[in-house]
Design a protein around this motif. Sequence first.
Motif, PDB file in Angstrom:
ATOM      1  N   GLN A 198       0.791  -1.277  -0.031  1.00 32.55           N
ATOM      2  CA  GLN A 198      -0.194  -0.010  -0.088  1.00 32.55           C
ATOM      3  C   GLN A 198       0.877   1.285   0.069  1.00 32.55           C
ATOM      4  OE1 GLN A 198      -2.128  -0.762   3.400  1.00 32.55           O
ATOM      5  NE2 GLN A 198      -3.909  -1.563   2.373  1.00 32.55           N
ATOM      6  N   ARG A 199       2.062   1.291   0.982  1.00 28.80           N
ATOM      7  CA  ARG A 199       2.756   2.406   0.831  1.00 28.80           C
ATOM      8  C   ARG A 199       3.504   2.502  -0.702  1.00 28.80           C
ATOM      9  NH1 ARG A 199       2.370   6.809   3.372  1.00 28.80           N
ATOM     10  NH2 ARG A 199       4.498   7.843   4.096  1.00 28.80           N
ATOM     11  N   ILE A 200       4.149   1.467  -0.975  1.00 26.46           N
ATOM     12  CA  ILE A 200       4.652   1.625  -2.504  1.00 26.46           C
ATOM     13  C   ILE A 200       3.460   2.217  -3.502  1.00 26.46           C
ATOM     14  CG2 ILE A 200       5.622   0.344  -4.346  1.00 26.46           C
ATOM     15  CD1 ILE A 200       6.683  -1.505  -2.031  1.00 26.46           C
ATOM     16  N   SER A 201       2.444   1.746  -3.510  1.00 21.17           N
ATOM     17  CA  SER A 201       1.430   2.261  -4.280  1.00 21.17           C
ATOM     18  C   SER A 201       1.117   3.753  -4.131  1.00 21.17           C
ATOM     19  CB  SER A 201       0.157   1.704  -4.056  1.00 21.17           C
ATOM     20  OG  SER A 201      -0.918   1.929  -4.974  1.00 21.17           O
ATOM     21  N   ASP A 202       1.052   4.398  -2.894  1.00 17.69           N
ATOM     22  CA  ASP A 202       0.803   5.572  -2.416  1.00 17.69           C
ATOM     23  C   ASP A 202       2.167   6.382  -3.046  1.00 17.69           C
ATOM     24  OD1 ASP A 202      -1.255   5.240  -1.174  1.00 17.69           O
ATOM     25  OD2 ASP A 202      -0.459   5.316   0.802  1.00 17.69           O
ATOM     26  N   ILE A 203       3.204   5.994  -2.744  1.00 19.00           N
ATOM     27  CA  ILE A 203       4.677   6.697  -3.599  1.00 19.00           C
ATOM     28  C   ILE A 203       4.416   6.790  -5.040  1.00 19.00           C
ATOM     29  CG2 ILE A 203       7.000   6.807  -3.534  1.00 19.00           C
ATOM     30  CD1 ILE A 203       6.948   5.697  -0.592  1.00 19.00           C
ATOM     31  N   LYS A 204       4.158   5.801  -5.644  1.00 19.60           N
ATOM     32  CA  LYS A 204       4.015   5.776  -7.105  1.00 19.60           C
ATOM     33  C   LYS A 204       2.942   6.681  -7.445  1.00 19.60           C
ATOM     34  CE  LYS A 204       5.780   1.088  -8.119  1.00 19.60           C
ATOM     35  NZ  LYS A 204       5.416  -0.196  -8.508  1.00 19.60           N
ATOM     36  N   ASN A 205       1.825   6.670  -6.914  1.00 18.66           N
ATOM     37  CA  ASN A 205       0.796   7.726  -7.218  1.00 18.66           C
ATOM     38  C   ASN A 205       1.450   9.148  -6.995  1.00 18.66           C
ATOM     39  OD1 ASN A 205      -0.948   5.756  -7.883  1.00 18.66           O
ATOM     40  ND2 ASN A 205      -1.865   5.737  -5.818  1.00 18.66           N
ATOM     41  N   TRP A 206       2.040   9.366  -5.947  1.00 15.69           N
ATOM     42  CA  TRP A 206       2.381  10.933  -5.798  1.00 15.69           C
ATOM     43  C   TRP A 206       3.527  11.041  -6.803  1.00 15.69           C
ATOM     44  CZ3 TRP A 206       3.834   9.527  -0.095  1.00 15.69           C
ATOM     45  CH2 TRP A 206       2.618   9.371   0.665  1.00 15.69           C
ATOM     46  N   TYR A 207       4.298  10.122  -7.048  1.00  9.06           N
ATOM     47  CA  TYR A 207       5.594  10.495  -8.107  1.00  9.06           C
ATOM     48  C   TYR A 207       4.799  10.580  -9.281  1.00  9.06           C
ATOM     49  CZ  TYR A 207       9.350   9.686 -11.246  1.00  9.06           C
ATOM     50  OH  TYR A 207      10.437  10.058 -11.844  1.00  9.06           O
ATOM     51  N   SER A 208       3.758   9.916 -10.056  1.00  8.99           N
ATOM     52  CA  SER A 208       3.140  10.217 -11.127  1.00  8.99           C
ATOM     53  C   SER A 208       2.535  11.651 -11.227  1.00  8.99           C
ATOM     54  CB  SER A 208       2.188   9.072 -11.657  1.00  8.99           C
ATOM     55  OG  SER A 208       1.174   9.009 -10.612  1.00  8.99           O
ATOM     56  N   ASP A 209       1.878  11.749 -10.231  1.00  9.12           N
ATOM     57  CA  ASP A 209       1.048  13.139 -10.194  1.00  9.12           C
ATOM     58  C   ASP A 209       1.995  14.219 -10.389  1.00  9.12           C
ATOM     59  OD1 ASP A 209      -1.422  12.036  -9.684  1.00  9.12           O
ATOM     60  OD2 ASP A 209      -1.453  12.355  -7.559  1.00  9.12           O
ATOM     61  N   ALA A 210       3.207  14.307  -9.533  1.00  6.50           N
ATOM     62  CA  ALA A 210       3.979  15.304  -9.482  1.00  6.50           C
ATOM     63  C   ALA A 210       4.807  15.292 -11.017  1.00  6.50           C
ATOM     64  CB  ALA A 210       5.391  14.804  -8.680  1.00  6.50           C
ATOM     65  N   GLN A 211       5.149  14.165 -11.831  1.00  3.60           N
ATOM     66  CA  GLN A 211       5.550  14.223 -13.155  1.00  3.60           C
ATOM     67  C   GLN A 211       4.455  14.766 -14.119  1.00  3.60           C
ATOM     68  OE1 GLN A 211       8.671  13.301 -14.095  1.00  3.60           O
ATOM     69  NE2 GLN A 211       8.729  13.300 -11.829  1.00  3.60           N
ATOM     70  N   LYS A 212       3.195  14.381 -13.993  1.00  5.01           N
ATOM     71  CA  LYS A 212       2.043  14.958 -14.691  1.00  5.01           C
ATOM     72  C   LYS A 212       2.235  16.482 -14.479  1.00  5.01           C
ATOM     73  CE  LYS A 212      -0.642  11.004 -14.583  1.00  5.01           C
ATOM     74  NZ  LYS A 212      -1.974  10.087 -14.030  1.00  5.01           N
ATOM     75  N   ASN A 213       2.138  16.890 -13.355  1.00  4.34           N
ATOM     76  CA  ASN A 213       2.188  18.309 -13.198  1.00  4.34           C
ATOM     77  C   ASN A 213       3.299  19.168 -13.390  1.00  4.34           C
ATOM     78  OD1 ASN A 213      -0.671  18.530 -12.404  1.00  4.34           O
ATOM     79  ND2 ASN A 213       0.066  17.489 -10.248  1.00  4.34           N
ATOM     80  N   MET A 214       4.407  18.716 -13.481  1.00  4.34           N
ATOM     81  CA  MET A 214       5.573  19.190 -13.933  1.00  4.34           C
ATOM     82  C   MET A 214       5.564  19.654 -15.512  1.00  4.34           C
ATOM     83  SD  MET A 214       7.785  19.947 -11.662  1.00  4.34           S
ATOM     84  CE  MET A 214       9.302  20.385 -12.681  1.00  4.34           C
ATOM     85  N   LYS A 215       4.701  18.873 -16.158  1.00  2.81           N
ATOM     86  CA  LYS A 215       4.670  19.034 -17.732  1.00  2.81           C
ATOM     87  C   LYS A 215       3.676  19.990 -17.821  1.00  2.81           C
ATOM     88  CE  LYS A 215       6.010  14.503 -18.806  1.00  2.81           C
ATOM     89  NZ  LYS A 215       5.924  13.158 -19.388  1.00  2.81           N
ATOM     90  N   SER A 216       2.688  20.456 -16.975  1.00  9.92           N
ATOM     91  CA  SER A 216       1.770  21.411 -17.351  1.00  9.92           C
ATOM     92  C   SER A 216       2.235  22.933 -17.363  1.00  9.92           C
ATOM     93  CB  SER A 216       0.531  21.178 -16.157  1.00  9.92           C
ATOM     94  OG  SER A 216       0.866  21.671 -14.773  1.00  9.92           O
ATOM     95  N   ALA A 217       1.421  23.677 -17.770  1.00 13.54           N
ATOM     96  CA  ALA A 217       1.826  25.072 -17.876  1.00 13.54           C
ATOM     97  C   ALA A 217       1.358  25.831 -16.545  1.00 13.54           C
ATOM     98  CB  ALA A 217       1.163  25.765 -19.101  1.00 13.54           C
TER      99      ALA A 217
END
Length: 119
Positions: A52-71
Amino acid sequence: MKNSIIIQIFSVLIILISCQEKKEKQIIFDEKTRDSTVITSSIKTDSVTSEQRISDIKNWYSDAQKNMKSADKNCEKAEEKWVYKLDKELSMDFVNRGSLCNLPNGIKVYSGEFNGYEW
């Protein structure tokens, strides 16, 4: 690529630390008698599994990566130039850069590039 590997290693360390029972050490110091007492107590962690903890961290990481590409990100950048003198006539110039990006979902991303002699 280099940052991705560092983030993954850091994430694994956080998981290992957060999933273990922790012992808290508290030192009480009496100034009048100059005595100290050490109290050790167990701190129980949440009943979250490693998966569960690994899943949470993966979700946080993917959110950060998506938002870094946004304007919509708000980034502050800094740059420092400095000169390392090897002797009176020979010197080397270095530039260090850092940034802080505030993403729309409340995540802050710090990044830096640090250079120096023999680093």
